[in-house]
Design a protein around this motif. Structure first.
Motif, PDB file in Angstrom:
ATOM      1  N   LYS A  56       0.925  -1.238   0.153  1.00  0.00           N
ATOM      2  CA  LYS A  56      -0.426  -0.041   0.072  1.00  0.00           C
ATOM      3  C   LYS A  56       0.604   1.428  -0.269  1.00  0.00           C
ATOM      4  O   LYS A  56      -0.037   2.294  -0.895  1.00  0.00           O
ATOM      5  CB  LYS A  56      -0.977   0.208   1.282  1.00  0.00           C
ATOM      6  N   GLY A  57       1.930   1.217   0.417  1.00  0.00           N
ATOM      7  CA  GLY A  57       3.032   2.197   0.381  1.00  0.00           C
ATOM      8  C   GLY A  57       4.038   2.305  -0.872  1.00  0.00           C
ATOM      9  O   GLY A  57       4.439   3.292  -0.445  1.00  0.00           O
ATOM     10  N   GLY A  58       3.846   1.516  -1.471  1.00  0.00           N
ATOM     11  CA  GLY A  58       4.645   1.817  -2.390  1.00  0.00           C
ATOM     12  C   GLY A  58       6.424   1.385  -1.763  1.00  0.00           C
ATOM     13  O   GLY A  58       6.983   1.813  -3.190  1.00  0.00           O
ATOM     14  N   PHE A  59       6.561   0.698  -1.013  1.00  0.00           N
ATOM     15  CA  PHE A  59       7.671   0.299  -0.562  1.00  0.00           C
ATOM     16  C   PHE A  59       8.365  -0.881  -1.319  1.00  0.00           C
ATOM     17  O   PHE A  59       7.433  -2.358  -1.314  1.00  0.00           O
ATOM     18  CB  PHE A  59       7.522   0.478   0.733  1.00  0.00           C
ATOM     19  N   ARG A  60       9.810  -0.669  -1.724  1.00  0.00           N
ATOM     20  CA  ARG A  60      10.554  -2.185  -2.351  1.00  0.00           C
ATOM     21  C   ARG A  60      11.704  -1.376  -1.727  1.00  0.00           C
ATOM     22  O   ARG A  60      12.204  -0.910  -1.339  1.00  0.00           O
ATOM     23  CB  ARG A  60      10.097  -1.932  -3.624  1.00  0.00           C
ATOM     24  N   ILE A  61      12.475  -2.863  -2.382  1.00  0.00           N
ATOM     25  CA  ILE A  61      14.136  -3.255  -1.432  1.00  0.00           C
ATOM     26  C   ILE A  61      14.717  -3.409  -2.859  1.00  0.00           C
ATOM     27  O   ILE A  61      14.416  -4.261  -3.158  1.00  0.00           O
ATOM     28  CB  ILE A  61      14.291  -4.014  -0.284  1.00  0.00           C
ATOM     29  N   CYS A  62      16.132  -3.171  -3.008  1.00  0.00           N
ATOM     30  CA  CYS A  62      17.036  -2.703  -3.812  1.00  0.00           C
ATOM     31  C   CYS A  62      18.421  -3.062  -3.650  1.00  0.00           C
ATOM     32  O   CYS A  62      18.991  -2.074  -2.814  1.00  0.00           O
ATOM     33  CB  CYS A  62      16.643  -1.873  -4.905  1.00  0.00           C
ATOM     34  N   PRO A  63      19.086  -4.167  -3.875  1.00  0.00           N
ATOM     35  CA  PRO A  63      20.161  -3.173  -3.694  1.00  0.00           C
ATOM     36  C   PRO A  63      21.153  -2.669  -5.051  1.00  0.00           C
ATOM     37  O   PRO A  63      20.396  -2.992  -5.825  1.00  0.00           O
ATOM     38  CB  PRO A  63      20.957  -5.082  -4.338  1.00  0.00           C
ATOM     39  N   ILE A  64      22.435  -1.888  -4.814  1.00  0.00           N
ATOM     40  CA  ILE A  64      22.724  -1.101  -5.274  1.00  0.00           C
ATOM     41  C   ILE A  64      23.685  -1.382  -5.709  1.00  0.00           C
ATOM     42  O   ILE A  64      24.594  -0.897  -6.578  1.00  0.00           O
ATOM     43  CB  ILE A  64      22.012   0.275  -4.925  1.00  0.00           C
ATOM     44  N   TYR A  65      24.167  -1.876  -4.689  1.00  0.00           N
ATOM     45  CA  TYR A  65      26.284  -1.900  -4.754  1.00  0.00           C
ATOM     46  C   TYR A  65      26.432  -3.410  -4.284  1.00  0.00           C
ATOM     47  O   TYR A  65      25.921  -3.860  -2.957  1.00  0.00           O
ATOM     48  CB  TYR A  65      27.321  -0.838  -4.413  1.00  0.00           C
ATOM     49  N   GLU A  66      27.713  -3.917  -4.572  1.00  0.00           N
ATOM     50  CA  GLU A  66      27.509  -5.578  -4.594  1.00  0.00           C
ATOM     51  C   GLU A  66      29.871  -5.093  -4.086  1.00  0.00           C
ATOM     52  O   GLU A  66      30.145  -5.007  -5.177  1.00  0.00           O
ATOM     53  CB  GLU A  66      27.948  -6.662  -4.649  1.00  0.00           C
ATOM     54  N   VAL A  67      29.408  -5.564  -2.752  1.00  0.00           N
ATOM     55  CA  VAL A  67      31.568  -5.249  -2.226  1.00  0.00           C
ATOM     56  C   VAL A  67      31.927  -6.943  -2.768  1.00  0.00           C
ATOM     57  O   VAL A  67      31.793  -8.055  -2.036  1.00  0.00           O
ATOM     58  CB  VAL A  67      31.834  -5.474  -1.098  1.00  0.00           C
ATOM     59  N   GLY A  68      32.796  -7.424  -3.718  1.00  0.00           N
ATOM     60  CA  GLY A  68      33.005  -8.070  -3.592  1.00  0.00           C
ATOM     61  C   GLY A  68      34.232  -9.206  -2.459  1.00  0.00           C
ATOM     62  O   GLY A  68      34.321  -9.027  -1.622  1.00  0.00           O
TER      63      GLY A  68
END
Length: 122
Positions: A56-68
């Motif tokens: 309902k709140g329009g939330f989402r979780i997204c990965p943006i960077y990865e450390v190898g």
């Protein structure tokens, strides 16, 4: 191989939280389940509940960077701190602890719930 991940939680297209973890899938699921339970009162969880939940709140979780692989916890934290400082110039973030370089207040008063969020960074 991935050592750790920096991720963001968005409300529609607005960044509201920046985090880091070694296990992205587990952490993402933890955020979703914790935000549904009143016993978890971190500002991000209270805000998600206040706005009606993830869908309902329009939330989402997204990965943006990865450390190898071979990265360190310190590198992950430094990148997280940098991104918090970067995003906080444009968005109001709900991180409980951000960095010693930032000082941020966010207050939301609601007559029904009387919610108040305060993040003080030293």
């Amino acid at each position: 191989m991935v050592f750790g991940t920096i991720y963001i939680i968005l409300e529609n297209d607005n960044v509201v939280y920046v985090g880091e973890t070694k296990n992205y899938r587990s952490r993402a699921q933890s955020h979703i389940s914790s935000s549904k339970l009143e016993k978890y009162n971190a500002p991000i969880y209270q805000y998600i509940r206040y706005r009606g939940g993830w869908e309902k709140g329009g939330f989402r979780i997204c990965p943006i960077y990865e450390v190898g692989y071979g990265g360190t916890k310190e590198q992950l934290r430094e990148l997280e701190t940098y991104l918090i400082k970067y995003y906080s110039k444009t968005y109001i973030l709900l991180n409980k602890e951000i960095s010693r370089y930032m000082y941020m207040w966010w207050t939301q008063n609601d007559n029904k719930n009387n919610l108040q969020y305060e993040t003080i960074i030293k």
